[in-house]
Design an enzyme around this catalytic site. Structure first.
Site, PDB file in Angstrom:
ATOM      1  N   CYS A 107       0.781  -1.235   0.000  1.00 44.85           N
ATOM      2  CA  CYS A 107       0.000   0.000   0.000  1.00 44.85           C
ATOM      3  C   CYS A 107       0.817   1.292   0.000  1.00 44.85           C
ATOM      4  O   CYS A 107       0.456   2.226  -0.741  1.00 44.85           O
ATOM      5  CB  CYS A 107      -1.010  -0.009   1.140  1.00 44.85           C
ATOM      6  N   ARG A 141       7.297 -11.189   4.889  1.00 45.87           N
ATOM      7  CA  ARG A 141       6.880 -11.004   6.272  1.00 45.87           C
ATOM      8  C   ARG A 141       7.603 -12.014   7.131  1.00 45.87           C
ATOM      9  O   ARG A 141       7.662 -13.195   6.795  1.00 45.87           O
ATOM     10  CB  ARG A 141       5.368 -11.215   6.422  1.00 45.87           C
ATOM     11  N   GLN A 182       1.223 -11.014  -3.511  1.00 50.58           N
ATOM     12  CA  GLN A 182      -0.163 -10.640  -3.288  1.00 50.58           C
ATOM     13  C   GLN A 182      -0.736 -10.107  -4.596  1.00 50.58           C
ATOM     14  O   GLN A 182      -0.118  -9.280  -5.253  1.00 50.58           O
ATOM     15  CB  GLN A 182      -0.245  -9.533  -2.240  1.00 50.58           C
ATOM     16  N   ASP A 199      -2.682  -7.790  -5.331  1.00 52.33           N
ATOM     17  CA  ASP A 199      -3.220  -6.661  -4.591  1.00 52.33           C
ATOM     18  C   ASP A 199      -3.934  -5.668  -5.507  1.00 52.33           C
ATOM     19  O   ASP A 199      -3.746  -5.679  -6.730  1.00 52.33           O
ATOM     20  CB  ASP A 199      -2.041  -5.935  -3.914  1.00 52.33           C
ATOM     21  N   HIS A 248      -5.395  -1.379  -4.889  1.00 52.37           N
ATOM     22  CA  HIS A 248      -5.791  -0.301  -3.993  1.00 52.37           C
ATOM     23  C   HIS A 248      -6.792   0.558  -4.732  1.00 52.37           C
ATOM     24  O   HIS A 248      -6.540   0.988  -5.852  1.00 52.37           O
ATOM     25  CB  HIS A 248      -4.566   0.483  -3.538  1.00 52.37           C
ATOM     26  N   LYS A 270     -12.145  -5.244   8.039  1.00 52.19           N
ATOM     27  CA  LYS A 270     -11.950  -6.005   6.804  1.00 52.19           C
ATOM     28  C   LYS A 270     -12.948  -7.139   6.666  1.00 52.19           C
ATOM     29  O   LYS A 270     -13.533  -7.592   7.651  1.00 52.19           O
ATOM     30  CB  LYS A 270     -10.529  -6.571   6.770  1.00 52.19           C
ATOM     31  N   HIS A 276      -7.852  -1.795   0.348  1.00 45.25           N
ATOM     32  CA  HIS A 276      -6.872  -2.792  -0.125  1.00 45.25           C
ATOM     33  C   HIS A 276      -7.668  -4.055  -0.341  1.00 45.25           C
ATOM     34  O   HIS A 276      -8.499  -4.385   0.488  1.00 45.25           O
ATOM     35  CB  HIS A 276      -5.830  -3.163   0.937  1.00 45.25           C
TER      36      HIS A 276
END
Length: 594
Positions: A290, A319, A337, A339, A341, A420, A466
Site C-alpha cells: 500500500c 513477512r 499478493q 493486490d 488499492h 476487513k 486494499h
RNA sequence: GCCGACUUAGCUCAAUUGGCAGAGCAACUGAUUUGUAAUCAGUAGGUUGUAGGUUCAAGUCCUAUAGUCGGCUCCA
C-alpha cells in the site's frame, strides 16, 4: 435420533452434527477420566484439567501434569477409556452454587476450573456432569451414558497455551475423535488418508511444481511446472481485472524507513518486517504494497471524476513469520499478493465493495471453490477515530448484506488501519485458510495526505480499500492443488497433452503432431522413451495429464487420433482438427472437465 | 516463539540388544520395437540434516543446532 442431556438438563432427541457433538463432548470427559485414573495419583491431583470441548473433527482436552505424555501412552489411555465405556456409566447433571463449586474444585486442586468459574458471569448457572467417579465442570450437552461412545481414537498431542494466551502456561492437549459406530470412524480415518494424498506438499513434489529448502525456510522455489500454473493464474487475473476496470502498477520491494514511518508500519508491524541498510540509511523490505501505491497516487492531482481509481499490483511481499507457523505454500515468508488499492469517495464505498465482492465470487466460481466470509472489527492496537471505524465497519457490513452473503463477525480481528472482510477457503482436510480480503483503510490517505479535488473545487480526502482475491498466489496454488487433487483444469495444468508413440517408427509422426499442437500454443510433449505403451500411459496418468494420444500405424494411416482423457479407461476417436478445437474450447471456457 | 514428534540415496522406506549402510521406484548404459496403468539386464548414486560428545565400535546412546510435521499463538 439420539437422546442427549441438554445444557438446561432436559432430555432431547437430536441427530446429525448436534448428536455427534454431544457424543464427542462425552468422549472428552471419558478421556479426562481415564487420564485421571492412570496418572492422577491417589487423590487425582497430579492431573489438573483445563478445558475439553468437542470440535468439528472430534474433541480435545487440555491438561496440566508433570508427566509428559507421548503417543505411546495412547494405547494405555484408550484401554482405560474402553473400560469406562464398557461400564456404561450414566452421565448425571447437577447444579452447584458459585461458592460450593469454587470450594469443590479448590479442594480438588483444580485451579483451572476455579479460574473458569470465577470468570463466569454472575447470573450463570454452574452445572456439573458426573459419570462414575468423575465429575467435571461443564455446560453440556452430553449423551446419556458412556456406553454410547463405541468408536473413538486418540489422534495427536500438542501444546496449547492456557486460554490461548502465549503468556500463560503451556498445557498438554490431546486430540481425539469419536463416532457412534465403528464404521463411521473407519470411514473418517480412510477420508484422512485420502486427504493426505491430496496434500499440496506431497503433490507439489510429485508433480514437480515447487520446492522448499533449508537455505530459505518459508521462501518457496517454483519449478517450471509451478510457474506455468502461476503464470496462467495471473493471465486470468489480468483479464478479469481489465474487465473490472483496474490498471496495473508495480512498486519496489525495498523502500526507505521514512516511508514506513509515515505509513505506520514502523510502529505497528515492525516485528514482521525485514530490514537492510543502503548508504548508511535504514530501509525495509515491504510487507505490504500500500505505501508504494500511495506514492503512485500522489504523482498526480486527482479529480473526483477519476474515482473510483483502481490500481492493481502483483507485489512480492516479505513477512517475518514465527518459525513454528510455516506450512508448505499455505504459510510462507515471502509471497505474491494479487493486490489492488481503490481510491474513492465515502459515497462510493458501498457500491465499490459490492463490485469487489462480485469479482471475488466470479474468480472463486471459476475454480469451483466455496468460500466463507468473515467480517473483522476494530482491534486494540489500532489507529483512528471511533467515528471513522464505525462508518467503515457499517459500510462493509451493508455491502455484505446487500449481496446476501452469509458471514460471521470476528470482533477485534481487523487490521490496525481499518476493518476487513476475509474470504476463507478450505484445504483437503477441512482447515480453512484466509485467501481473499477486502480491507478498508482510513489511515493511509491521511498519513500520506492523499487528496482529490471535488466538484466544489476543494481538496478532499479519499477512502482507500486494499483487496486481494487470491490472497497470495502461493497459498492459492496450494488450495488449488488440494482442491483438484493435482488434476488441474486444462487451462492451467502444466502439461495438457502427451503423445505416446508405440514404437520408434511412429516417432516422426508424433513429433510433427507435437510441433503442430505446440505452435498452436498447447503445452504438449512426446514420450519418446523406448517403453511399452502401457508404461507410458501409466506415467501420464500418474502425472495427471488431461489428454493422452497413442500413435501407431492405424493413426498414421487414418489421421484419426484416439484421445484418452485423464481418469478414463478408454479413448474416443477425433480428427486432429476436432481435437484442436475441442481442447481450445475447454481452455477458453476454463472448464474443469476434460 | 512455545509444546511434542520426526530427519538414512533424487523419491518412498528398511537396517535385531550399539557390530560390514540396504531395497523398490527414478536416473544412466545396453538389449528390446512394444496398441491403452509398470519389458529385461547392468551401472552409478551416501561424511545417515549439521556440530560436538560417550564407546574398541554410533544410523542407533547423550548434548547443542537447523529444518520438517502436528498443534498453540499469529496471519495472506
Amino acid at each position: 435420533m439420539e437422546k442427549i442431556i441438554t445444557k438446561d438438563g432436559s432430555i432431547a432427541e437430536v441427530e446429525g452434527v448436534e448428536a455427534l457433538h454431544s457424543l464427542r463432548h462425552t468422549a472428552s470427559h471419558i478421556m479426562a477420566q481415564a487420564i485421571k485414573h492412570l496418572y492422577g495419583g491417589a487423590d487425582g491431583k497430579a492431573v489438573k484439567l483445563a478445558i475439553g470441548p468437542a470440535i468439528d473433527t472430534g474433541f480435545y482436552y487440555d491438561i496440566d501434569m508433570e508427566r509428559k505424555l507421548t503417543e505411546e501412552d495412547f494405547a494405555d489411555i484408550e484401554a482405560e477409556m474402553k473400560k469406562i465405556v464398557k461400564q456404561n456409566l450414566k452421565l448425571e447433571r447437577s447444579v452447584l452454587s458459585r461458592e460450593d463449586a469454587l470450594k469443590k474444585f479448590a479442594d480438588e486442586g483444580e485451579n483451572y476450573k476455579v479460574e473458569l468459574i470465577t470468570d463466569l458471569p454472575a447470573d450463570a448457572e454452574i452445572s456439573l456432569f458426573t459419570q462414575g467417579d468423575f465429575t467435571d465442570l461443564c455446560a453440556g450437552p452430553h449423551v446419556e451414558s458412556t456406553g454410547k461412545v463405541k468408536a473413538f481414537k486418540l489422534m495427536s498431542l500438542a501444546g496449547a497455551y492456557w486460554r490461548g494466551d502465549e503468556h500463560n502456561k503451556m498445557l498438554q492437549r490431546i486430540y481425539g475423535t469419536a463416532f457412534f459406530t465403528k464404521d463411521e470412524l473407519k470411514d473418517y480415518l480412510t477420508m484422512l488418508e485420502e486427504a493426505a494424498r491430496r496434500d499440496h506438499r506431497k503433490l507439489g513434489k510429485e508433480l514437480d511444481l515447487f520446492s522448499l529448502h533449508d537455505e530459505g525456510p518459508g521462501f518457496p522455489f517454483f519449478h517450471p511446472n509451478g510457474m506455468v500454473i502461476q503464470n496462467e493464474l495471473l493471465n486470468y487475473w489480468r483479464q478479469v481485472h481489465r474487465r473490472y476496470r483496474y490498471n496495473e502498477i508495480k512498486t519496489p520491494i525495498i523502500l526507505n524507513r521514512k516511508l514506513w514511518e509515515t505509513s505506520g508500519h514502523w510502529d505497528h508491524y515492525k516485528e514482521n518486517m525485514y530490514f537492510t541498510k543502503i548508504d548508511e540509511e535504514d530501509y525495509a523490505v515491504k510487507p505490504m504494497n500500500c505505501p508504494g501505491a500511495a506514492l503512485v497516487y500522489k504523482t498526480h492531482t486527482h479529480s473526483y471524476k477519476d474515482l473510483p481509481l483502481r490500481l492493481a499490483e502483483v507485489g512480492l511481499v516479505h513477512r517475518h513469520e514465527k518459525s513454528g507457523v510455516l506450512h508448505g505454500l499455505f504459510r510462507v515468508r515471502n509471497f505474491n499478493q494479487d493486490d489492488a488499492h481503490i481510491f474513492m469517495t465515502m459515497d462510493q464505498v458501498e457500491g465499490e465493495i459490492q463490485k469487489v465482492i462480485d469479482l471475488f465470487d466470479e474468480v472463486y466460481k471459476t475454480f469451483d471453490l466455496s468460500y466463507k466470509a468473515e467480517l473483522s472489527t476494530r482491534p486494540e492496537n489500532s489507529m483512528g477515530s471511533d467515528e471513522d471505524w464505525e462508518k467503515a465497519t457499517s459500510a462493509l457490513q451493508k455491502a455484505l448484506e446487500n449481496r446476501g452473503l452469509d458471514y460471521i463477525v470476528n470482533e477485534g480481528d481487523g487490521a490496525f488501519y481499518g476493518p476487513k472482510i476475509d474470504f476463507h477457503l478450505k484445504d483437503s482436510i477441512g482447515r480453512t485458510w484466509q485467501c481473499g480480503t477486502i480491507q478498508l483503510d482510513m489511515q493511509l490517505p491521511e498519513k500520506f495526505d492523499l487528496t482529490y479535488v471535488g466538484e466544489d473545487g476543494e481538496k478532499h480526502r479519499p477512502i482507500m480499500v486494499h483487496r486481494v482475491v487470491y490472497g497470495s498466489i502461493e497459498r492459492f496454488i496450494g488450495i488449488l492443488i488440494e482442491n483438484y487433487a493435482g488434476a488441474f483444469p486444462v487451462w492451467f495444468t502444466p502439461v495438457q497433452i502427451k503423445i505416446l508413440p508405440i514404437t520408434d517408427k511412429h516417432l516422426e509422426y508424433s513429433q510433427k503432431l507435437c510441433d503442430k499442437l505446440f505452435d498452436l500454443g498447447f503445452r504438449v510433449e512426446v514420450d519418446d522413451r523406448s517403453e511399452k505403451t502401457g508404461k507410458k500411459i501409466r506415467d501420464a496418468q500418474v502425472k495427471k495429464i488431461p489428454y493422452m494420444i497413442v500413435i501407431g500405424d492405424k493413426e498414421i494411416e487414418t489421421g484419426i487420433l484416439p484421445i484418452r482423457k485423464y481418469g478414463s479407461q478408454n479413448s474416443v476417436d477425433m480428427s486432429v482438427d476436432d481435437f484442436i478445437s475441442y481442447v481450445q474450447e475447454k481452455i477458453a471456457t476454463r472448464s474443469s472437465e476434460y
